[in-house]
Design a protein around this motif. Structure first.
Motif, PDB file in Angstrom:
ATOM      1  N   TYR A   1      -5.331  -4.163   0.373  1.00 12.58           N
ATOM      2  CA  TYR A   1      -6.257  -3.336   1.142  1.00 12.58           C
ATOM      3  C   TYR A   1      -5.965  -3.402   2.642  1.00 12.58           C
ATOM      4  O   TYR A   1      -6.686  -2.810   3.447  1.00 12.58           O
TER       5      TYR A   1
ATOM      6  N   PRO B   1       3.991  -3.672  -9.201  1.00 12.50           N
ATOM      7  CA  PRO B   1       3.432  -3.516  -7.858  1.00 12.50           C
ATOM      8  C   PRO B   1       1.922  -3.737  -7.896  1.00 12.50           C
ATOM      9  O   PRO B   1       1.272  -3.440  -8.903  1.00 12.50           O
ATOM     10  N   HIS B   2       1.393  -4.275  -6.798  1.00 12.47           N
ATOM     11  CA  HIS B   2      -0.052  -4.498  -6.704  1.00 12.47           C
ATOM     12  C   HIS B   2      -0.565  -3.937  -5.395  1.00 12.47           C
ATOM     13  O   HIS B   2       0.037  -4.155  -4.342  1.00 12.47           O
ATOM     14  N   LEU B   3      -1.695  -3.277  -5.476  1.00 11.60           N
ATOM     15  CA  LEU B   3      -2.277  -2.633  -4.294  1.00 11.60           C
ATOM     16  C   LEU B   3      -3.098  -3.614  -3.466  1.00 11.60           C
ATOM     17  O   LEU B   3      -4.031  -4.244  -3.964  1.00 11.60           O
TER      18      LEU B   3
ATOM     19  N   ARG C   1     -10.997  -6.737  -8.152  1.00  8.53           N
ATOM     20  CA  ARG C   1     -10.406  -5.721  -9.032  1.00  8.53           C
ATOM     21  C   ARG C   1      -9.595  -6.374 -10.153  1.00  8.53           C
ATOM     22  O   ARG C   1      -9.685  -5.990 -11.306  1.00  8.53           O
TER      23      ARG C   1
ATOM     24  N   ILE D   1       0.875  -1.177   0.000  1.00 10.31           N
ATOM     25  CA  ILE D   1       0.000   0.000   0.000  1.00 10.31           C
ATOM     26  C   ILE D   1       0.910   1.224   0.000  1.00 10.31           C
ATOM     27  O   ILE D   1       1.878   1.262   0.764  1.00 10.31           O
ATOM     28  N   PRO D   2       0.619   2.209  -0.863  1.00  7.63           N
ATOM     29  CA  PRO D   2       1.501   3.378  -0.911  1.00  7.63           C
ATOM     30  C   PRO D   2       1.496   4.160   0.404  1.00  7.63           C
ATOM     31  O   PRO D   2       0.563   4.070   1.187  1.00  7.63           O
TER      32      PRO D   2
ATOM     33  N   ASP E   1       7.045   0.653 -10.394  1.00  8.52           N
ATOM     34  CA  ASP E   1       6.062   0.854 -11.450  1.00  8.52           C
ATOM     35  C   ASP E   1       6.727   1.155 -12.790  1.00  8.52           C
ATOM     36  O   ASP E   1       6.226   0.793 -13.850  1.00  8.52           O
TER      37      ASP E   1
ATOM     38  N   LEU F   1       7.914   2.719  -4.760  1.00  2.73           N
ATOM     39  CA  LEU F   1       6.758   2.280  -5.547  1.00  2.73           C
ATOM     40  C   LEU F   1       6.852   2.785  -6.982  1.00  2.73           C
ATOM     41  O   LEU F   1       6.586   2.049  -7.940  1.00  2.73           O
TER      42      LEU F   1
END
Lengths: 550, 550
Positions: free
Chosen positions: A46, A42-44, A440, A22-23, A35, A31
């Motif tokens: 939660y 990178p994957h977000l 997502r 998470i950023p 990218d 990050l």
């Protein structure tokens, strides 16, 4: 090349093509570097807890390197459960975090907002943890961390970067060469002696055979002998490579596996650290009548004294390459193993196990990911019954409830295969937010919720105690409407009581099966304290055991 | 009385009537003891992280003792973020965990399944942490822990019990008497001298005035003077007790507060540790033209050197009881403060702030709980504008994203009042599972989601960088359908764009307002590095500042 770019290239060159996190302000330059680089994404997540589990899954898929990142403070602390999980399961995961202050060594209570001494918190649950305060030391520390993660008994590392150095240019010295494998030759004469004397030998495998990369090689060697093979529950999928595989032992192991282990007079433990509760009477008794040979190179493990155990200090790969498995396994012994398995194979089934078994047969080409609790034990049993050869994934030593959704994500990014994720209604809730990631990215995971509307493992214990709190609806435990949860996350859903309720389930996107499980089922069989390993409850009809004994 | 019962009674006698956690094998005897005792109630969470936040909220409500419990391994590690949050905000929370093995000091990687050296992990984020291995030492260690949590600068403690001792009988020796407050008299002559020389004094309050229990007493004293009062953002609700309150300072503080702080020639910091980024040019400049008096008794804090600061080593309560606030505050100075506030009061409003302000006015008798991110800053501003006197709750120093739902639960169990919980669409997701607790117990909390469909605080930064990853729908961030989420948890819901959309919202059960916020709004004003504290961006029209300066 700057520090962030160097770290990204280093990750990519070591097989990391996907990272999770998470950023946050202090981590954002890393990050961006992730990218911008082709071939690593990178994957977000939660919740950072799931970033860690995602990386752990990614690593577990091939016991290779993985990466999760988080911002300082709560971002970092949210990783801790995942770091411990990676440590327990020897997963080489690089955890990246960052800080703005120069406060990592300070003694004030949070001199710099959100910041703390990260290294102190994780130093006992990582193989290496370090703060990187300036660009001059970055390359050296990064290399040291990667080396620690990947060498010997693998495990996680933590690097906590000062955010002001991400964009600092560094001169890259020559790359540290990858450690070449060097076979370690030792004398095995005393082991050969022990083999010669044995009448009822077994090989006990564990996760270490996969970690050492000898899984296939070993199975080919062993398959030329008749020696029976047992495993830890977490390694039941490795067991499938062996022609004479007789299941997994343990307090909730299979009856026939426990029986065979008890009867054996020689156990060769390969990649299995025999993590039994050594003080328990059951295991003491089981070890009394036998000799054990263990191959171990983790210094600390060697210090653990195990009854009747002869320890070979060597790495498993050297052992497998050098050792001559000339074992005379009497047909009496192998016949007995066969008989026991056949007699006891279908004990301890129940409606949930049967259903899962059908699911596993249907999805035999998928990866199977289990959560924690009764569900995982039923899944293990179902897997045995199913006869399929799919990979199975567990949170083996740490038992991190609620890890399975996130682990499924990570495993998917490594293997790019359909996944069956088995979870319970309580574990599913713990990290339910991660459905948003699954939705997502349309991760093709079939989420199989064993929904018995109870907190099962604790309720089993409560039954014995005759007192219940927080395990059933009446005592304070409940779940949301999973059908509406699925809709909220735009994921397909079906409520099922039997296999016939399942039709048209897509295998190219996420889907939830909400299985109405019988809340009365308990975890069977189990091994109450002090009983012999094969003397599990519920007790079998006397004639079955008599059949076996004679 | 056995160990578990003793611990439960000790908690109850120290004001803990509600505790939070998830059952597990090693902790269950403690849970049973909690459940059996009248007047103290265990509550089931859906993630141990939230058990910790619930306890933190419970503690924060009155700065009194609270309790969260968890099982070993992942249960324990899931508490870590909450423990750090309690430490940062000086909350006296007793965290209870347990273990089965005798392995807490061992050096193997998880000799006993799931178990680790817990004390090592939390020792730098607790005031006291200990393993309790036998019943003979239990009373002593428990007393020591409670004493540590509640004395001096308060904070969390961890006790990790060997599960085999829960039911062991112990002889209870006489109870350790509660520490009586003892006033510490010192000579304040030099402070009186500094006061005499000051022309533009301010009092800067922080959370410490509530922690020391002098909030009311101090406000009565200060209200007899004309001295302007400023606060940290987290203490804006304490500020409301002061007639001459001029808001909160900081990098995202109020313009008029920052202006008044900059102009002041004497700052008396009471219960405020001045946790500025001391190396930043902005704060250096602000401190250059003034003298600062701080009252501090945390040894480590005293070691922090702050420019132009005269430190009185005393506890705040003694200071407040002894000190004679005979301050001559010139009307020139107080008139200027008034003028500045009036001129700048309505700067930096936006549609979200306006809406929140209306909500706060409508629910002026509720408690307000904020999450982390842009939403909390908008809420702070709205609170200032609203003029209400409700309590506000923040994760002040640690900024734990996603804590607000669970904190609301804990605060409710202490205050038994309606709660407004302000969160963002990302923070809301982090611990969304805790809606099940809220739903199950029908906690009367109005969850106000500032749903701007972005990861706002990071996006603000990205705007400056001109590069975006994982902050918007197009760059990888998204949310589920909150309306269906509400339905899944059987919680009322309304989507709102304006205050007129809100009708018939119940205040006796949970409800979600999904506020469609403008995704273009950024966090304003802010203080870019190096600028003077009052010189925030966006820059004001020149005539406004000219008005103030002359």
């Amino acid at each position: 090349m700057n520090v962030a770019e160097y770290l990204v290239k280093k990750l990519k060159n070591n097989g990391v093509n996907h990272a999770f996190g998470i950023p946050g302000g202090v981590i954002i330059d890393f990050l961006y570097a992730l990218d911008k680089e082709d071939g690593i994404y990178p994957h977000l997540s939660y919740h950072e807890q799931c970033s860690a589990f995602e990386a752990n899954g990614y690593s577990q898929a091939e016991h290779g390197l993985a990466c999760a990142y988080a911002t300082r403070g709560p971002g970092f602390t949210n990783l801790v459960t995942g770091i411990a999980d990676a440590y327990a399961d020897s997963l080489p995961v690089v955890f990246i975090t960052a800080h703005a202050g120069n406060s990592s060594q300070n003694k004030q209570r949070f001199e710099q907002e959100q910041e703390m001494n990260t290294v102190d918190i994780v130093k006992n649950i990582t193989k290496y943890a370090a703060v990187v305060e300036n660009e001059y030391e970055a390359e050296k520390i990064i290399n040291k961390a990667f080396q620690a993660a990947l060498s010997g008994r693998k495990g996680p590392v933590l690097l906590d970067f000062c955010s002001s150095i991400w964009k600092k240019e560094i001169d890259i010295s020559e790359h540290i060469n990858e450690c070449k494998f060097k076979k370690n030759t030792i004398n095995y004469d005393s082991v050969y002696e022990m083999l010669k004397e044995a009448h009822k030998p077994v090989v006990l495998i564990g996760d270490g055979i996969r970690q050492a990369g000898v899984e296939i090689q070993l199975s080919k060697i062993i398959n030329k002998t008749n020696i029976p093979v047992l495993s830890s529950r977490g390694s039941q999928d490795s067991g499938r490579l062996f022609d004479n595989y007789y299941g997994y032992i343990g307090s909730h192991g299979l009856r026939y596996s426990n029986y065979i282990f008890s009867e054996a007079d020689l156990v060769i433990a390969l990649g299995n650290r025999m993590a039994f509760p050594l003080n328990s009477e059951s295991y003491k008794k089981a070890l009394e009548n036998k000799k054990i040979i263990r191959i171990e190179y983790d210094r600390r493990e060697i210090q653990r004294s195990i009854l009747n155990t002869y320890t070979i200090k060597n790495d498993l790969r050297s052992f497998v390459e050098e050792f001559n498995f000339k074992i005379n396994c009497s047909s009496n012994w192998t016949d007995l193993c066969c008989l026991v398995k056949n007699k006891l194979m279908f004990c301890d089934c129940n409606s949930t196990v049967d259903f899962l078994c059908q699911i596993f047969k249907e999805y035999k080409d998928s990866d199977f990911v289990m959560d924690v609790g009764n569900n995982e034990f039923w899944a293990s049993k179902a897997y045995e019954l199913s006869g399929v050869k799919a990979r199975t994934y567990y949170s083996k030593s740490f038992g991190a409830l609620g890890c399975s959704l996130a682990k499924s994500i990570g495993i998917f990014y490594k293997n790019k295969k359909h996944i069956v994720c088995v979870t319970g209604d309580q574990g599913f809730q713990l990290n339910i937010q991660e459905l948003q990631f699954i939705s997502r990215e349309k991760i093709p995971v079939l989420i199989f919720i064993i929904n018995n509307k109870i907190s099962g493992m604790i309720k089993d214990r409560e039954k014995r105690e005759g007192y219940a709190v927080h395990t059933t609806y009446n005592t304070g435990y409940s779940s949301p409407d999973f059908k509406l949860i699925a809709a909220a996350y735009d994921i397909g859903y079906v409520k099922a009581s039997s296999f016939n309720d399942l039709k048209d389930i897509p295998d190219n996107k996420p889907f939830i099966i909400d299985f109405c499980a019988d809340s009365q089922l308990t975890l069977e069989p189990s091994l109450p304290r002090g009983r012999k390993m094969y003397d599990m409850v519920p007790e079998l009809d006397k004639y079955i055991l008599d059949d076996i004994r004679h």
